[in-house]
Write an enzyme that holds these catalytic residues in place. Structure first.
Site, PDB file in Angstrom:
ATOM      1  CD  GLU A  20      19.924  -2.287 -21.340  1.00 60.44           C
ATOM      2  OE1 GLU A  20      20.488  -1.133 -21.344  1.00 60.44           O
ATOM      3  OE2 GLU A  20      20.344  -3.525 -21.601  1.00 60.44           O
ATOM      4  CD  GLN A  52     -21.289  17.458 -48.029  1.00 63.98           C
ATOM      5  OE1 GLN A  52     -21.046  18.754 -47.855  1.00 63.98           O
ATOM      6  NE2 GLN A  52     -21.553  16.771 -49.244  1.00 63.98           N
ATOM      7  N   GLY A  92     -18.945  12.464 -29.973  1.00 61.88           N
ATOM      8  CA  GLY A  92     -19.144  13.644 -29.133  1.00 61.88           C
ATOM      9  C   GLY A  92     -18.542  13.285 -27.735  1.00 61.88           C
ATOM     10  N   GLY A  93     -19.552  13.901 -26.577  1.00 64.62           N
ATOM     11  CA  GLY A  93     -19.175  13.583 -25.092  1.00 64.62           C
ATOM     12  C   GLY A  93     -19.306  11.976 -24.908  1.00 64.62           C
ATOM     13  CD  GLU A 137       7.379  -4.970 -32.322  1.00 68.35           C
ATOM     14  OE1 GLU A 137       7.366  -5.231 -33.511  1.00 68.35           O
ATOM     15  OE2 GLU A 137       6.729  -5.690 -31.506  1.00 68.35           O
TER      16      GLU A 137
END
Ligand SMILES: Cc1cc2nc3c(=O)[nH]c(=O)nc-3n(C[C@H](O)[C@H](O)[C@H](O)COP(=O)(O)OP(=O)(O)OC[C@H]3O[C@@H](n4cnc5c(N)ncnc54)[C@H](O)[C@@H]3O)c2cc1C
Length: 386
Positions: free
Chosen positions: A130, A285, A345-346, A369
């Site tokens: 609610e 890497q 990235g962008g 939940e």
């Protein structure tokens, strides 16, 4: 790329394949359009119903598919990998209202509501929260008062997933009196349908993610509910809701694993094709380590989820396990989608690629939940209860 850490049976693999093919052909072409338009396509529910996906864990005697929890969750993950909004619609329906009816409904209620729900003819919703009762759901104030053989309900339920389309809503309301408040024991569960006088759909939420899953407020204004719509015992509704959320949280965990898996796949593919400094970024890497961590966390989340599902199917008490699975999977989904946006990235920050939507969709798995904070409370409490 998706590791099946728990060996799947032939039946489980075949239902997984049906879900994967359905997601690729019926959802993938529309997911972005539905997300942008916040559009829920009811025709999809009919198609999923034909596959039996609206009655996955309902026994065949009640027109369901009668599969076990792991099979259901494997199929749900496949749907979530493509469309997290459809996945939550399926998760709520399969984990909450149908399971409540199966477990605590009378034969007449099962005949009238559960069977058509299992066939996919009626969509289910679950109305516990609610506006002023979220994590502290037992503080809900929607009041039910006896009137002859009927009940009269007044109050507002919030955040009801599938609320605009929900045709069978399991709603929790107080049946204790203001003079004799009984806390969680003063709450009962009712089977509410939109045709009841005094029922109305209120504000539709304009959400960050899961935009194709309608989330609404429901208003009950002197809503007359026939006596035979009470589910189970007076005063047991909150217990039913909490026990059902053990199932529900597994569904949300599967949804989160699907979102994370999708983000991992998109990021890995993009890293192989995007070139900077004269080579694909997957050669760096820093990117490899991100992908390795993403893959590891997705695999760990899936493994815990499958272990919890099989424990449930063995009939074990899974409250702690299901909270752990939901906590790990939802935080993984948020973390993995964040890394995926970073790898893009962008281009990860705009709607041209799906990782932007996956990032938005992931967030709510840490909220509904039971928030991550509430899952931690449940897990810690269970440590001392055995
Ligand atoms: C998209 C969406 C769909 C939903 N679908 C449904 C649905 O179908 N049916 C339904 O009944 N509900 C649904 N919900 C409601 C959802 O379950 C609640 O939003 C959730 O339980 C949190 O309640 P709240 O939003 O009121 O936050 P609050 O309870 O107000 O919490 C606010 C913050 O306080 C923290 N907090 C609260 N109590 C504690 C505590 N004791 N210790 C530490 N931290 C605490 C929370 O973790 C959170 O960070 C949905 C919500 C969303 C967003």
């Amino acid at each position: 790329m998706a590791w099946a850490l728990t060996p799947l049976t032939e039946e489980q693999r075949s239902i997984q394949a049906v879900a994967r093919e359905f997601a690729a052909s019926e959802l993938a072409p529309f997911t972005d359009e539905w997300d942008r338009g916040a559009y829920f396509d009811p025709a999809i529910i009919g198609k999923l119903g034909e596959l039996g996906f609206l009655g996955m864990m309902i026994p065949e005697a009640y027109d369901g598919l009668g599969v076990d929890t792991l099979t259901y969750l494997v199929a749900l993950e496949e749907i979530a990998t493509v469309d997290a909004s459809i996945a939550v619609t399926l998760s709520v329906h399969n984990s909450l209202p149908t399971q409540m009816l199966l477990r605590w409904g009378t034969e007449a209620q099962k005949e009238r509501f559960l069977k058509p729900m299992a066939r996919g003819e009626l969509l289910g919703a679950f109305a516990l929260s609610e506006p002023d009762a979220g994590s502290d759901a037992a503080s809900l104030t929607t009041q039910a008062i006896r009137d002859g053989g009927d009940w009269i309900l007044n109050g507002t339920k919030a955040w009801v997933s599938s609320g605009t389309k929900g045709e069978v809503i399991l709603a929790m309301a107080r049946t204790d009196s203001p003079e004799d408040r009984r806390g969680a024991r003063g709450i009962s569960a009712f089977i509410v349908t939109p045709d009841l006088p005094g029922f109305s759909v209120g504000k539709k939420e304009d959400k960050m993610g899961l935009r194709a899953s309608p989330t609404v407020q429901l208003h009950f204004s002197d809503m007359r509910v026939p006596g035979d719509r009470l589910l189970g015992q007076v005063g047991s509704g909150f217990i039913y809701a909490m026990q059902s959320l053990d199932n529900g949280r597994l569904g949300i965990a599967a949804q989160a694993v699907g979102i994370a898996e999708a983000a991992l796949r998109h990021a890995a593919a993009y890293a192989a094709e995007r070139k900077q400094f004269g080579k694909p970024i997957k050669e760096f890497q820093a990117i490899q380590f991100k992908l390795a961590d993403m893959a590891s966390r997705v695999a760990a989340s899936r493994a815990l989820l499958h272990a919890a599902a099989t424990a449930k199917d063995r009939g074990e008490h899974i409250t702690q396990f299901s909270s752990m699975a939901k906590l790990l999977a939802s935080e993984t989904a948020m973390w993995v989608t964040t890394q995926a946006v970073q790898i893009f990235g962008g281009y990860g920050y705009v709607k041209d690629y799906p990782v932007e939507r996956l990032f938005r969709d992931a967030k709510v798995t840490e909220i509904y939940e039971g928030t991550s904070e509430i899952q931690r409370i449940v897990i810690a409490r269970e440590l001392y209860s055995r």
